[in-house]
Design a protein around this motif. Structure first.
Motif, short mmCIF file in Angstrom:
data_model
loop_
_atom_site.label_atom_id
_atom_site.label_comp_id
_atom_site.label_asym_id
_atom_site.label_seq_id
_atom_site.Cartn_x
_atom_site.Cartn_y
_atom_site.Cartn_z
N ASP A 97 -38.84 -17.25 -34.53
CA ASP A 97 -38.70 -18.63 -35.01
C ASP A 97 -37.59 -19.31 -34.22
OD1 ASP A 97 -36.34 -17.55 -36.00
OD2 ASP A 97 -36.94 -17.64 -38.11
N ASP A 98 -37.22 -20.52 -34.60
CA ASP A 98 -36.22 -21.26 -33.82
C ASP A 98 -34.88 -20.53 -33.76
OD1 ASP A 98 -38.07 -23.20 -33.35
OD2 ASP A 98 -37.31 -24.62 -34.83
N HIS A 99 -34.44 -19.98 -34.90
CA HIS A 99 -33.16 -19.29 -34.91
C HIS A 99 -33.24 -17.96 -34.16
CE1 HIS A 99 -31.06 -22.03 -37.66
NE2 HIS A 99 -32.23 -22.18 -38.25
N GLY A 100 -34.40 -17.28 -34.25
CA GLY A 100 -34.57 -16.06 -33.47
C GLY A 100 -34.59 -16.35 -31.99
N LEU A 101 -35.20 -17.48 -31.60
CA LEU A 101 -35.22 -17.86 -30.19
C LEU A 101 -33.81 -18.17 -29.70
CD1 LEU A 101 -36.84 -18.51 -27.66
CD2 LEU A 101 -37.20 -20.82 -28.55
N ALA A 102 -33.00 -18.81 -30.55
CA ALA A 102 -31.62 -19.10 -30.17
C ALA A 102 -30.83 -17.81 -29.99
CB ALA A 102 -30.96 -19.97 -31.24
N ALA A 103 -31.05 -16.83 -30.87
CA ALA A 103 -30.36 -15.54 -30.74
C ALA A 103 -30.79 -14.84 -29.45
CB ALA A 103 -30.66 -14.66 -31.94
N ALA A 104 -32.07 -14.93 -29.11
CA ALA A 104 -32.55 -14.35 -27.85
C ALA A 104 -31.93 -15.05 -26.65
CB ALA A 104 -34.08 -14.42 -27.78
N ALA A 105 -31.87 -16.39 -26.70
CA ALA A 105 -31.26 -17.14 -25.60
C ALA A 105 -29.79 -16.79 -25.43
CB ALA A 105 -31.42 -18.65 -25.85
N GLU A 106 -29.11 -16.55 -26.55
CA GLU A 106 -27.70 -16.14 -26.47
C GLU A 106 -27.57 -14.82 -25.72
OE1 GLU A 106 -23.86 -15.57 -29.48
OE2 GLU A 106 -25.79 -16.26 -30.25
N ALA A 118 -22.12 -20.13 -30.43
CA ALA A 118 -23.14 -20.78 -31.26
C ALA A 118 -22.52 -21.99 -31.95
CB ALA A 118 -23.68 -19.80 -32.30
N MET A 119 -23.19 -23.16 -31.82
CA MET A 119 -22.70 -24.40 -32.41
C MET A 119 -23.86 -25.10 -33.11
SD MET A 119 -20.19 -25.79 -29.37
CE MET A 119 -19.46 -27.02 -30.46
N PRO A 120 -24.27 -24.62 -34.30
CA PRO A 120 -25.40 -25.24 -35.02
C PRO A 120 -25.17 -26.72 -35.24
CG PRO A 120 -24.70 -23.18 -36.07
CD PRO A 120 -23.66 -23.51 -35.06
N ASP A 121 -26.25 -27.48 -35.13
CA ASP A 121 -26.18 -28.93 -35.25
C ASP A 121 -27.10 -29.37 -36.38
OD1 ASP A 121 -25.88 -31.63 -34.87
OD2 ASP A 121 -27.11 -31.72 -33.06
N LEU A 127 -26.41 -23.97 -28.72
CA LEU A 127 -25.50 -23.08 -28.01
C LEU A 127 -24.67 -23.86 -27.01
CD1 LEU A 127 -27.97 -20.13 -27.17
CD2 LEU A 127 -26.41 -20.29 -29.12
N TYR A 128 -23.41 -23.48 -26.91
CA TYR A 128 -22.54 -23.97 -25.83
C TYR A 128 -22.21 -22.77 -24.97
CZ TYR A 128 -18.27 -25.32 -23.39
OH TYR A 128 -17.33 -25.54 -22.43
N ALA A 129 -22.33 -22.91 -23.65
CA ALA A 129 -22.10 -21.78 -22.75
C ALA A 129 -21.29 -22.24 -21.53
CB ALA A 129 -23.42 -21.17 -22.30
N ARG A 130 -20.52 -21.30 -20.99
CA ARG A 130 -19.71 -21.58 -19.81
C ARG A 130 -19.75 -20.35 -18.91
NH1 ARG A 130 -15.21 -25.20 -19.19
NH2 ARG A 130 -13.95 -24.66 -17.36
N GLY A 140 -30.17 -26.67 -26.37
CA GLY A 140 -30.87 -27.01 -27.60
C GLY A 140 -32.27 -26.44 -27.56
N PHE A 141 -32.97 -26.52 -28.70
CA PHE A 141 -34.29 -25.90 -28.81
C PHE A 141 -35.26 -26.87 -29.46
CE2 PHE A 141 -30.99 -22.76 -28.84
CZ PHE A 141 -31.44 -21.80 -27.95
N ARG A 142 -36.48 -26.87 -28.94
CA ARG A 142 -37.54 -27.69 -29.51
C ARG A 142 -38.70 -26.80 -29.88
NH1 ARG A 142 -41.08 -32.34 -26.62
NH2 ARG A 142 -42.55 -30.61 -26.50
N SER A 143 -39.18 -26.94 -31.10
CA SER A 143 -40.31 -26.13 -31.56
C SER A 143 -41.53 -26.41 -30.72
CB SER A 143 -40.61 -26.42 -33.04
OG SER A 143 -39.50 -26.12 -33.85
N ALA A 144 -42.34 -25.38 -30.51
CA ALA A 144 -43.54 -25.54 -29.67
C ALA A 144 -44.52 -26.52 -30.28
CB ALA A 144 -44.20 -24.18 -29.46
N ASP A 145 -44.52 -26.64 -31.62
CA ASP A 145 -45.48 -27.54 -32.28
C ASP A 145 -44.87 -28.89 -32.62
OD1 ASP A 145 -43.71 -26.66 -34.15
OD2 ASP A 145 -45.21 -26.05 -35.65
N GLU A 146 -43.65 -29.17 -32.12
CA GLU A 146 -43.03 -30.45 -32.42
C GLU A 146 -43.71 -31.55 -31.63
OE1 GLU A 146 -38.58 -32.43 -31.97
OE2 GLU A 146 -38.78 -30.29 -32.35
N VAL A 147 -44.13 -32.59 -32.32
CA VAL A 147 -44.88 -33.69 -31.70
C VAL A 147 -43.97 -34.87 -31.48
CG1 VAL A 147 -46.82 -35.27 -31.95
CG2 VAL A 147 -47.01 -32.92 -32.78
N VAL A 148 -44.06 -35.47 -30.29
CA VAL A 148 -43.27 -36.66 -29.97
C VAL A 148 -44.22 -37.83 -29.81
CG1 VAL A 148 -41.69 -37.69 -28.32
CG2 VAL A 148 -41.55 -35.25 -28.80
#
Length: 219
Positions: A97-106, A118-121, A127-130, A140-148
């Motif tokens: 899910d979105d939070h699992g994807l963020a953990a994987a990206a970390e 990690a800086m939840p908004d 995520l902030y990284a240096r 940031g993360f966008r859900s695959a099914d998010e419609v614009v």
């Protein structure tokens, strides 16, 4: 008068313990012995029970079941260690899910040498990284099914934190397991400093490629 042989030995042991050279105590090794006992005792108990229920057939079946369980355990531990090292398969990414994807990206960023915070908004992962070169990422993360709809902006709003210099110079990365439309690409091009990472690139990143390999600006 020197002390008794026993007191001399106690003093010597105390000195070695202070120096960290005496070795583990019984309390230190007890959990290991308990774990070893369970690892041996439980399978033997299971085989004994199977033998009592079905005789030789039960013993053979029990051995087969234990062997299968051992293979699954080894595979699970290897997969877990691989994910901790920042390598994911496409099937594993698809289950997040979105939070699992963020953990994987970390983990992926840490694998590539980024220091990540990690800086939840507003409940959404962020995520902030240096890196060692001083580059800063706002991930940031966008859900695959998010419609614009239409020309509405896509992806998370820019990260802003009071008191942190140069926030507006962050490289913004928007990660999605899906694909981006032409509207998304046009939106990103207008923002400046935005890097869209779609599902195909995410799989490449998770397989071992770095963000630099995927076109992240050098700075």
């Amino acid at each position: 008068m020197p002390g008794s042989r026993r007191s001399q030995r106690q003093r010597a042991v105390s000195e070695l313990r202070v120096q960290g050279r005496y070795g583990p105590t019984f309390r230190d090794v007890l959990p290991g012995f308990v774990g070893l006992g369970l690892a041996i005792g439980l399978p033997l108990g299971f085989l004994g029970w199977m033998y009592g229920q079905l005789g030789i057939l039960g013993l053979v079946l029990g051995v087969a079941l234990l062997a299968g369980a051992a293979v699954l355990l080894v595979r699970w531990r290897r997969a877990s260690a691989r994910r901790r090292g920042g390598i994911y398969t496409p099937a594993e990414l698809a289950t997040l899910d979105d939070h699992g994807l963020a953990a994987a990206a970390e983990r992926l960023l840490g694998r590539d040498g980024w220091h990540v915070i990690a800086m939840p908004d507003e409940g959404r992962p962020r995520l902030y990284a240096r890196d060692r070169g001083g580059r800063q990422l706002d991930v940031g993360f966008r859900s695959a099914d998010e419609v614009v709809d239409g020309d509405a902006p896509t992806g998370p709003a820019p990260l802003r934190e009071a008191g942190r210099p140069g926030v507006d110079n962050l490289i913004r990365v928007v990660v999605s397991r899906g694909s981006y439309s032409r509207t998304d690409v046009l939106w990103a091009s207008r923002q400046g400093g935005v890097h869209l990472l779609d599902g195909r690139q995410l799989q490449q990143w998770a397989a071992g490629a770095s963000l630099d390999d995927l076109g992240l600006p050098k700075g």
